[in-house]
Design an enzyme around this catalytic site. Structure first.
Site, PDB file in Angstrom:
ATOM      1  N   GLY A  51       8.972  -1.569 -53.086  1.00 33.06           N
ATOM      2  CA  GLY A  51       8.991  -2.875 -52.421  1.00 33.06           C
ATOM      3  C   GLY A  51       7.614  -3.484 -52.281  1.00 33.06           C
ATOM      4  O   GLY A  51       7.414  -4.686 -52.502  1.00 33.06           O
ATOM      5  N   CYS A  52       6.645  -2.661 -51.952  1.00 35.57           N
ATOM      6  CA  CYS A  52       5.272  -3.149 -51.758  1.00 35.57           C
ATOM      7  C   CYS A  52       4.672  -3.599 -53.089  1.00 35.57           C
ATOM      8  O   CYS A  52       3.925  -4.574 -53.145  1.00 35.57           O
ATOM      9  CB  CYS A  52       4.409  -2.067 -51.121  1.00 35.57           C
ATOM     10  SG  CYS A  52       5.054  -1.545 -49.523  1.00 35.57           S
ATOM     11  N   THR A  53       5.028  -2.903 -54.158  1.00 40.05           N
ATOM     12  CA  THR A  53       4.546  -3.288 -55.486  1.00 40.05           C
ATOM     13  C   THR A  53       5.167  -4.625 -55.895  1.00 40.05           C
ATOM     14  O   THR A  53       4.464  -5.521 -56.367  1.00 40.05           O
ATOM     15  CB  THR A  53       4.861  -2.184 -56.522  1.00 40.05           C
ATOM     16  OG1 THR A  53       4.189  -0.985 -56.103  1.00 40.05           O
ATOM     17  CG2 THR A  53       4.395  -2.575 -57.904  1.00 40.05           C
TER      18      THR A  53
END
Length: 159
Positions: A51-53
């Site tokens: 998700g952060c990527t």
């Protein structure tokens, strides 16, 4: 997707808490020093996770149009500078990621709380984005971040 019950106590219209950070050129900068520009301050749980990527790459892919609209982009997580350096290099991120290992900025923005992911409850950074206007006031808080379409969420309702 995890379920988070915590939400920041900050509100739109509040002054954004100031903080110092070291930028990509090694200079000490405070949030106050970027007044006159709009700031996208996004808090994310961990470098190089799915998700952060997606969120970081969405901001990267739209970075030039965000810059044209007068935005600076700053990411914050609890990861250290080594982790941030690898994340920036791997995905060619053109903006600063701030290591907040002591949670000073995270606590100032009240984005640390209980999270539930895959049936497990734990404490962590609640993914939240603050759009800060040119005067240092919080213009918009995005609590339900759409990681793949985050730029649209940010610029929606903005000129």
């Amino acid at each position: 997707m995890g379920k988070n019950t915590h939400t920041t106590k900050l509100k739109e219209g509040d002054n954004a808490p100031d903080f110092w950070y070291v930028d990509s050129e090694g200079k000490n900068v405070s949030l106050k020093e970027v007044r006159g520009k709009k700031v996208i301050l996004y808090f994310y749980p961990k470098d190089d996770t799915p998700g952060c990527t997606k969120e970081s790459c969405n901001l990267r892919d739209n970075y030039s149009s965000l810059k044209k609209k007068g935005y600076e982009v700053i990411g914050v997580s609890k990861d250290d500078s080594t982790s941030h350096g690898k994340f920036i290099k791997k995905f060619k991120l053109p903006f600063d990621l701030i290591p907040d290992t002591e949670k000073e900025i995270v606590n100032a923005y009240n984005v640390w709380g209980k999270k539930t992911f895959m049936g497990r409850t734990f404490d962590g950074i609640i993914r939240t984005t603050f759009v800060i206007d040119e005067t240092g006031k919080i213009e918009k808080i995005i609590r339900k971040v759409d990681t793949e379409n985050h730029t649209e969420q940010i610029i929606n309702n903005h000129s």
